[in-house]
Design a protein around this motif. Structure first.
Motif: not given
Length: 374
Positions: A339-367
Motif C-alpha cells: 500500500d505504501s509503495i503504491w501510494s508513493s508511486m502514484h504521487e510520482l505519476l501525478r507529478q509526471a502528469a502535471a509536468t507533461k500537462v504544463a508543457g503541453d496545453g493540449s493535454l487533458n487536464s483531468r490527467a
C-alpha cells in the motif's frame, strides 16, 4: 503467480481503469486467430491475453498485437502506459500516453530465450519513459545512469496474508493433504522453477541430509522438468494459488532460496524473502547481492554458497527460537507494505502528469488530478 505486477496494479485498479495486456499465447493456426481473450480479476484488473497462431515471426506478432490492442482501446488514449517488458514497444509506440512508466523488475535480457531485440528496445523505452521504477537496489544502480528519473522501490510484502501461517502454526490447524504426511524437518521453496534455480545445489543438499524433506512448490518453466532432481526426500508439489501458500508455509521449518549465481540472477531482489519472514519461516539463501545487502546484513537470512554451507546454515536457522528474530523482522517488514509503495508511486505519476500537462496545453487536464486509464 501473484507478484509485483499483481500487487501494484490491483491497487491501481481502485482509482483507475487498468487493462493488463499479457504476453501472447501460441496455438495451432485456426480461422478465429489472432483473437483476444479477456477476463476481469477479483481486484478489478482487466486481463487481455492475445492468442496468436504458431509460426508467426516477431514482426507479424507485433502487427497482430497492435491490431488487437487498438480494437480493445476503441480509439481511447491511455493516460498511462505501464511497461514490464520493453518488447511491448513493438506494438504500442503509437499510443501517445500522457505518462509512460517502466517498472523494471528483472534484467530480462539475461533470461533464457530472450529476444535479440530486447536490449535495443529497452534503450528506446528508457528514452520514452517519463519515470522508471526498479524492483531492487542492484537494478537501480544499473539503470541510474540511463535515465534522469529512476526510483528504487524494492518489492513489498503482504504481511497480513503471510502472517496467517503463524496463526495456523500456533493453532495446530490441519495441513494441506499433500504435505501432511511429509516428515519434518521440512525445507521449503515456493516460486517459479526455471533457469534461475540451482538444481544441483538442491540435489546435493538433499543428498547430504536424506532425513530432511525438501518441499518444492511452483510451476516448472523454460527448463526440462526431467532436469529437476529426483530423490525420495525431494517433493515436487506443483503450483499453488497465493491463497493456499500460508497453509503450506505453516508446516515448514526453514525456507531455502537456492538461486543460481548467473546472469539471470545478477540483479534480482526476490519477493519471497520478506514473504518467508512474514510467515515466520527462517531463511537460507545463496549469496544473491540484494539479499545479502538487505537481509543478510541484518542477520535475518543465513547465506550459503555450497551444499555443505547450506545444510549448516539451515541447522543454525532452525535452532534459533522464532521470538529471537521475528520482532526485528516485523519492524523491517512494516516499512515495505505494498500500500505504501503504491501510494508513493502514484504521487510520482501525478507529478509526471502535471509536468507533461504544463508543457503541453493540449493535454487533458483531468490527467493531472488522477490519471484514470492504465
Amino acid at each position: 503467480m501473484f507478484q509485483r505486477p499483481q500487487h501494484l496494479l490491483s491497487r491501481a485498479a481502485k482509482s483507475h481503469r487498468v487493462v493488463f495486456f499479457e504476453e501472447p499465447i501460441r496455438k495451432p493456426a485456426a480461422p478465429d486467430l489472432p483473437r483476444l481473450e479477456r477476463h476481469m480479476t477479483p481486484s478489478g484488473v482487466e486481463v487481455a491475453v492475445p492468442i496468436l497462431p504458431e509460426g508467426m515471426d516477431e514482426a507479424a506478432s507485433d502487427d497482430a498485437q497492435r491490431a488487437l490492442l487498438d480494437g480493445l482501446l476503441a480509439g481511447q488514449r491511455p493516460d498511462i502506459a505501464w511497461y514490464y517488458t520493453p518488447m511491448s514497444l513493438g506494438f504500442t509506440t503509437h499510443l501517445n500516453p500522457v505518462v509512460t512508466v517502466y517498472d523494471c523488475m528483472d534484467e530480462l535480457s539475461a533470461f533464457r530465450g530472450a529476444s535479440p531485440q530486447l536490449t535495443l528496445r529497452e534503450r528506446r523505452l528508457l528514452r520514452q519513459a517519463d519515470v522508471v521504477f526498479t524492483g531492487g537496489r542492484s537494478l537501480y544502480e544499473a539503470k541510474l545512469g540511463l535515465h534522469p528519473r529512476v526510483h528504487l522501490f524494492t518489492s513489498g510484502v503482504d504481511s497480513a496474508h503471510f502472517a496467517k501461517s503463524r496463526e495456523l502454526r500456533a493453532s495446530g490447524a490441519p495441513e494441506p493433504a499433500d504435505q501432511a504426511n511429509i516428515p519434518h524437518p521440512r525445507i521449503g521453496w515456493f516460486g517459479v522453477v526455471d533457469e534461475r534455480m540451482d538444481l544441483g545445489l538442491l540435489d546435493a543438499a538433499a543428498a547430504l541430509r536424506p532425513d530432511w524433506s525438501f518441499v518444492m512448490i511452483g510451476p516448472v518453466v523454460k527448463i526440462d522438468p526431467a532436469s529437476c532432481p529426483k530423490r525420495p526426500n525431494i517433493h515436487w508439489l506443483g503450483g499453488r494459488k497465493m491463497d493456499e501458500l500460508p497453509a503450506y508455509l505453516a508446516g515448514w521449518d526453514c525456507g531455502f532460496m537456492n538461486f543460481a549465481l548467473n546472469e539471470s540472477t545478477r540483479f534480482i531482489s526476490p519477493t519471497k524473502t520478506p514473504e518467508y519472514l512474514a510467515a515466520g519461516v527462517p531463511v537460507v539463501s545463496t549469496p544473491i547481492k540484494d539479499v545479502v545487502r538487505s537481509w543478510g546484513a541484518e542477520g535475518l537470512v543465513e547465506i550459503a554458497s555450497s551444499a555443505e554451507e547450506a545444510v549448516a546454515a539451515m541447522e543454525t536457522a532452525m535452532s534459533r527460537p522464532r521470538e529471537s528474530w521475528l520482532p526485528k523482522a516485523d519492524r523491517l517488514l512494516a516499512q515495505g507494505s505494498w500500500d505504501s509503495i503504491w501510494s508513493s508511486m502514484h504521487e510520482l505519476l501525478r507529478q509526471a502528469a502535471a509536468t507533461k500537462v504544463a508543457g503541453d496545453g493540449s493535454l487533458n487536464s483531468r490527467a493531472v488530478a488522477s490519471p484514470n486509464h492504465v
